[in-house]
Motif scaffolding. Structure first.
Motif, PDB file in Angstrom:
ATOM      1  N   PRO A   1       1.775  -7.836  55.370  1.00 31.77           N
ATOM      2  CA  PRO A   1       2.953  -7.230  54.642  1.00 31.77           C
ATOM      3  C   PRO A   1       4.026  -6.715  55.351  1.00 31.77           C
ATOM      4  O   PRO A   1       3.676  -6.304  56.629  1.00 31.77           O
ATOM      5  CB  PRO A   1       2.396  -6.125  53.961  1.00 31.77           C
ATOM      6  N   THR A   2       5.279  -6.979  54.907  1.00 28.42           N
ATOM      7  CA  THR A   2       6.493  -6.319  55.762  1.00 28.42           C
ATOM      8  C   THR A   2       6.341  -4.927  55.437  1.00 28.42           C
ATOM      9  O   THR A   2       5.845  -4.362  54.562  1.00 28.42           O
ATOM     10  CB  THR A   2       7.704  -6.863  55.346  1.00 28.42           C
ATOM     11  N   ALA A   3       7.281  -4.264  56.438  1.00 28.88           N
ATOM     12  CA  ALA A   3       7.476  -2.802  56.336  1.00 28.88           C
ATOM     13  C   ALA A   3       8.252  -2.427  55.305  1.00 28.88           C
ATOM     14  O   ALA A   3       7.888  -1.306  54.340  1.00 28.88           O
ATOM     15  CB  ALA A   3       8.426  -2.217  57.491  1.00 28.88           C
ATOM     16  N   GLU A   4       8.894  -3.404  54.414  1.00 29.62           N
ATOM     17  CA  GLU A   4       9.606  -2.896  53.350  1.00 29.62           C
ATOM     18  C   GLU A   4       8.586  -2.993  52.162  1.00 29.62           C
ATOM     19  O   GLU A   4       8.506  -1.874  51.349  1.00 29.62           O
ATOM     20  CB  GLU A   4      10.634  -4.019  52.967  1.00 29.62           C
ATOM     21  N   GLN A   5       7.840  -3.848  52.244  1.00 32.50           N
ATOM     22  CA  GLN A   5       6.626  -4.112  50.873  1.00 32.50           C
ATOM     23  C   GLN A   5       5.593  -2.724  51.174  1.00 32.50           C
ATOM     24  O   GLN A   5       5.449  -2.223  50.317  1.00 32.50           O
ATOM     25  CB  GLN A   5       5.882  -5.360  51.237  1.00 32.50           C
ATOM     26  N   LYS A   6       5.405  -2.341  52.220  1.00 33.90           N
ATOM     27  CA  LYS A   6       4.465  -1.137  52.719  1.00 33.90           C
ATOM     28  C   LYS A   6       5.209  -0.034  52.002  1.00 33.90           C
ATOM     29  O   LYS A   6       4.568   0.843  51.426  1.00 33.90           O
ATOM     30  CB  LYS A   6       4.011  -0.943  54.052  1.00 33.90           C
ATOM     31  N   ASN A   7       6.423   0.114  52.422  1.00 36.19           N
ATOM     32  CA  ASN A   7       7.160   1.476  52.039  1.00 36.19           C
ATOM     33  C   ASN A   7       7.313   1.318  50.511  1.00 36.19           C
ATOM     34  O   ASN A   7       7.094   2.523  49.845  1.00 36.19           O
ATOM     35  CB  ASN A   7       8.989   1.039  52.567  1.00 36.19           C
ATOM     36  N   GLN A   8       7.527   0.315  49.905  1.00 32.48           N
ATOM     37  CA  GLN A   8       7.826   0.283  48.331  1.00 32.48           C
ATOM     38  C   GLN A   8       6.430   0.697  47.718  1.00 32.48           C
ATOM     39  O   GLN A   8       6.582   1.432  46.717  1.00 32.48           O
ATOM     40  CB  GLN A   8       8.477  -1.063  47.839  1.00 32.48           C
ATOM     41  N   VAL A   9       5.445   0.337  48.259  1.00 30.40           N
ATOM     42  CA  VAL A   9       4.285   0.550  47.622  1.00 30.40           C
ATOM     43  C   VAL A   9       3.724   2.030  47.706  1.00 30.40           C
ATOM     44  O   VAL A   9       3.255   2.802  46.910  1.00 30.40           O
ATOM     45  CB  VAL A   9       3.005  -0.271  48.222  1.00 30.40           C
ATOM     46  N   LYS A  10       4.185   2.489  48.782  1.00 28.05           N
ATOM     47  CA  LYS A  10       4.054   3.950  49.306  1.00 28.05           C
ATOM     48  C   LYS A  10       4.797   4.977  48.321  1.00 28.05           C
ATOM     49  O   LYS A  10       4.186   5.802  47.733  1.00 28.05           O
ATOM     50  CB  LYS A  10       4.391   4.347  50.717  1.00 28.05           C
ATOM     51  N   LEU A  11       6.102   4.417  48.048  1.00 31.22           N
ATOM     52  CA  LEU A  11       6.716   5.216  47.095  1.00 31.22           C
ATOM     53  C   LEU A  11       6.260   5.270  45.759  1.00 31.22           C
ATOM     54  O   LEU A  11       6.341   6.093  44.951  1.00 31.22           O
ATOM     55  CB  LEU A  11       8.338   4.811  47.019  1.00 31.22           C
ATOM     56  N   LEU A  12       5.610   3.917  45.030  1.00 35.98           N
ATOM     57  CA  LEU A  12       5.112   3.675  43.929  1.00 35.98           C
ATOM     58  C   LEU A  12       3.898   4.707  43.853  1.00 35.98           C
ATOM     59  O   LEU A  12       3.641   5.068  42.806  1.00 35.98           O
ATOM     60  CB  LEU A  12       4.831   2.266  43.623  1.00 35.98           C
ATOM     61  N   HIS A  13       2.904   4.669  44.877  1.00 42.09           N
ATOM     62  CA  HIS A  13       1.953   5.690  45.055  1.00 42.09           C
ATOM     63  C   HIS A  13       2.422   7.194  44.865  1.00 42.09           C
ATOM     64  O   HIS A  13       1.659   7.723  43.880  1.00 42.09           O
ATOM     65  CB  HIS A  13       1.233   5.488  46.252  1.00 42.09           C
ATOM     66  N   LEU A  14       3.286   7.461  45.506  1.00 41.91           N
ATOM     67  CA  LEU A  14       3.799   8.713  45.216  1.00 41.91           C
ATOM     68  C   LEU A  14       4.056   8.995  43.857  1.00 41.91           C
ATOM     69  O   LEU A  14       3.853   9.954  43.265  1.00 41.91           O
ATOM     70  CB  LEU A  14       5.112   8.964  46.068  1.00 41.91           C
ATOM     71  N   LEU A  15       4.905   8.157  43.044  1.00 45.31           N
ATOM     72  CA  LEU A  15       5.199   8.435  41.672  1.00 45.31           C
ATOM     73  C   LEU A  15       4.212   8.288  40.777  1.00 45.31           C
ATOM     74  O   LEU A  15       3.992   9.205  39.642  1.00 45.31           O
ATOM     75  CB  LEU A  15       6.013   7.115  41.436  1.00 45.31           C
ATOM     76  N   SER A  16       2.911   7.661  41.155  1.00 44.96           N
ATOM     77  CA  SER A  16       1.855   7.605  40.679  1.00 44.96           C
ATOM     78  C   SER A  16       1.025   8.914  40.583  1.00 44.96           C
ATOM     79  O   SER A  16       0.106   9.032  39.561  1.00 44.96           O
ATOM     80  CB  SER A  16       1.124   6.268  40.822  1.00 44.96           C
ATOM     81  N   PHE A  17       0.776   9.388  41.515  1.00 44.08           N
ATOM     82  CA  PHE A  17      -0.356  10.340  41.742  1.00 44.08           C
ATOM     83  C   PHE A  17       0.123  11.909  42.361  1.00 44.08           C
ATOM     84  O   PHE A  17      -0.473  12.884  42.450  1.00 44.08           O
ATOM     85  CB  PHE A  17      -1.150   9.886  43.108  1.00 44.08           C
ATOM     86  N   GLU A  18       1.530  11.905  42.333  1.00 43.21           N
ATOM     87  CA  GLU A  18       2.185  13.249  42.659  1.00 43.21           C
ATOM     88  C   GLU A  18       3.257  13.476  41.818  1.00 43.21           C
ATOM     89  O   GLU A  18       3.682  12.336  41.237  1.00 43.21           O
ATOM     90  CB  GLU A  18       2.441  13.268  44.090  1.00 43.21           C
ATOM     91  N   PRO A  19       3.875  14.925  41.632  1.00 47.20           N
ATOM     92  CA  PRO A  19       3.212  16.029  42.243  1.00 47.20           C
ATOM     93  C   PRO A  19       2.045  16.459  41.535  1.00 47.20           C
ATOM     94  O   PRO A  19       1.643  16.014  40.730  1.00 47.20           O
ATOM     95  CB  PRO A  19       4.581  16.822  42.040  1.00 47.20           C
ATOM     96  N   ASN A  20       1.596  17.592  42.111  1.00 43.00           N
ATOM     97  CA  ASN A  20       0.669  18.540  41.565  1.00 43.00           C
ATOM     98  C   ASN A  20       0.698  19.856  41.661  1.00 43.00           C
ATOM     99  O   ASN A  20       0.323  20.652  42.513  1.00 43.00           O
ATOM    100  CB  ASN A  20      -0.808  17.898  42.219  1.00 43.00           C
ATOM    101  N   ILE A  21       1.781  20.377  40.984  1.00 44.75           N
ATOM    102  CA  ILE A  21       2.223  21.729  40.827  1.00 44.75           C
ATOM    103  C   ILE A  21       1.962  22.586  39.838  1.00 44.75           C
ATOM    104  O   ILE A  21       1.950  22.144  38.567  1.00 44.75           O
ATOM    105  CB  ILE A  21       3.824  21.785  41.049  1.00 44.75           C
ATOM    106  N   LYS A  22       1.245  23.661  39.912  1.00 47.15           N
ATOM    107  CA  LYS A  22       0.853  24.511  38.968  1.00 47.15           C
ATOM    108  C   LYS A  22       1.830  25.361  37.983  1.00 47.15           C
ATOM    109  O   LYS A  22       2.697  25.800  39.009  1.00 47.15           O
ATOM    110  CB  LYS A  22      -0.464  25.509  39.463  1.00 47.15           C
ATOM    111  N   LEU A  23       2.035  25.429  36.947  1.00 51.93           N
ATOM    112  CA  LEU A  23       2.923  26.211  36.303  1.00 51.93           C
ATOM    113  C   LEU A  23       3.182  27.507  36.881  1.00 51.93           C
ATOM    114  O   LEU A  23       4.246  28.195  36.972  1.00 51.93           O
ATOM    115  CB  LEU A  23       2.528  26.274  34.753  1.00 51.93           C
ATOM    116  N   GLU A  24       1.993  28.245  37.249  1.00 52.73           N
ATOM    117  CA  GLU A  24       2.124  29.565  37.725  1.00 52.73           C
ATOM    118  C   GLU A  24       2.807  29.675  38.943  1.00 52.73           C
ATOM    119  O   GLU A  24       3.334  30.746  39.320  1.00 52.73           O
ATOM    120  CB  GLU A  24       0.659  30.165  37.675  1.00 52.73           C
ATOM    121  N   VAL A  25       2.689  28.748  39.634  1.00 49.49           N
ATOM    122  CA  VAL A  25       3.678  28.816  40.966  1.00 49.49           C
ATOM    123  C   VAL A  25       5.061  28.733  40.601  1.00 49.49           C
ATOM    124  O   VAL A  25       5.750  29.272  41.573  1.00 49.49           O
ATOM    125  CB  VAL A  25       3.110  27.492  41.911  1.00 49.49           C
ATOM    126  N   LEU A  26       5.635  28.400  39.754  1.00 43.76           N
ATOM    127  CA  LEU A  26       6.966  28.528  39.539  1.00 43.76           C
ATOM    128  C   LEU A  26       7.399  29.774  39.168  1.00 43.76           C
ATOM    129  O   LEU A  26       8.667  30.102  39.378  1.00 43.76           O
ATOM    130  CB  LEU A  26       7.273  27.631  37.937  1.00 43.76           C
TER     131      LEU A  26
END
Length: 289
Positions: free
Chosen positions: A190-215
């Motif tokens: 896989p190209t660097a661009e493909q790896k990067n796009q999948v990395k950003l998609l993974h970020l969008l899918s599984f993060e963030p994880n911020i608790k309400l009380e932290v606000l």
């Protein structure tokens, strides 16, 4: 390969950075994000961050969303540069800010912005964040409260499930993430661009994880914005506003995720008024006004 390209194209649409509302977007032709006269790189925290600065006055930091870049704010830059020193950067692994590392997180990107402010010797700034940029703005205000004078966030979420994200959108993103991951396993090199796009998609899918009380750690006045038909559920946007001590809530009617683009004139005016005027606590008899 073709399958992965289709998946990643859909992912970029979900990033809602404006390409979906016109065949030829002004973001494709603007000088913003590729202005050789003002564009600079700074090496910080292990990568070269690309940034641009416009105007003079009180500092304002504007943060783009997932898969976006500086040019997403074609409508905000000229408006706010009349009265502010407007600072924009391509976030890590996006735009011109290349980062080939395997991992990425919202915390990393908010710390990058803190480091950029230190590099520019900016004590504090008004901050605007859209989508993932809103998440980064919240984290900047949580972890570096001295750096954020006032904060306006639109289309931000605290966690990545269907209680925060529209169920159709959530299911679509998770399905794309699964397909992309499976497809990448079949690609020998896989190209660097493909790896990067999948990395950003993974970020969008599984993060963030911020608790309400932290606000509760956010001490600056905050304007929490969302469209009434945003990809972020309205009740989730309301929870964010309710958890921040000094907050206003603004839900735009007849609006999706792209509030700074589709409603740019109104967005700029309301956000500008928020930054210019002192925060007003509305309580008790004040609620009748």
């Amino acid at each position: 390969m073709k399958h992965l390209k289709i998946v990643l194209t859909a992912f970029l649409i979900l990033a809602a950075i404006g390409q979906t509302f016109a065949q030829k977007s002004p973001m494709d032709t603007t000088m913003y994000g590729r202005n050789k006269a003002v564009g600079k790189y700074v090496n910080l925290r292990g990568f070269n961050m690309y940034y641009e600065v416009y105007g003079k006055g009180e500092p304002m930091l504007i943060i783009h969303g997932n898969g976006g870049s500086i040019n997403n704010f074609v409508y905000q830059i000229p408006y706010f540069a009349k009265n502010y020193q407007v600072i924009l950067a391509d976030s890590r692994a996006q735009g011109k800010s290349i980062d080939g590392k395997d991992s990425i997180s919202y915390e990393m990107m908010s710390d990058d912005l803190n480091a950029l402010m230190d590099h520019l010797k900016i004590k504090d700034a008004n901050v605007i964040g859209w989508s993932d940029g809103g998440i980064e703005g919240l984290l900047l205000a949580i972890n570096h409260p001295d750096k954020v004078k006032k904060l306006a966030v639109t289309g931000a979420n605290l966690w990545p499930d269907s209680t925060a994200v529209d169920p159709f959108v959530y299911k679509m993103v998770m399905n794309q993430n699964r397909i992309a991951a499976d497809t990448m396993k079949k690609i020998k090199a896989p190209t660097a661009e493909q790896k990067n796009q999948v990395k950003l998609l993974h970020l969008l899918s599984f993060e963030p994880n911020i608790k309400l009380e932290v606000l509760k750690k956010i001490t600056c006045p905050t304007l929490v914005i969302g469209g009434d038909h945003d990809v972020i559920r309205t009740e989730h946007t309301m929870k964010i506003a309710e958890a921040i001590n000094k907050s206003y809530l603004w839900i735009l009617p007849n609006s999706g995720h792209s509030t700074p683009v589709i409603y740019h004139d109104l967005f700029n005016q309301v956000v500008s008024d928020f930054f210019k005027n002192p925060y007003r606590k509305i309580d008790k008899y004040g609620r009748f006004n």
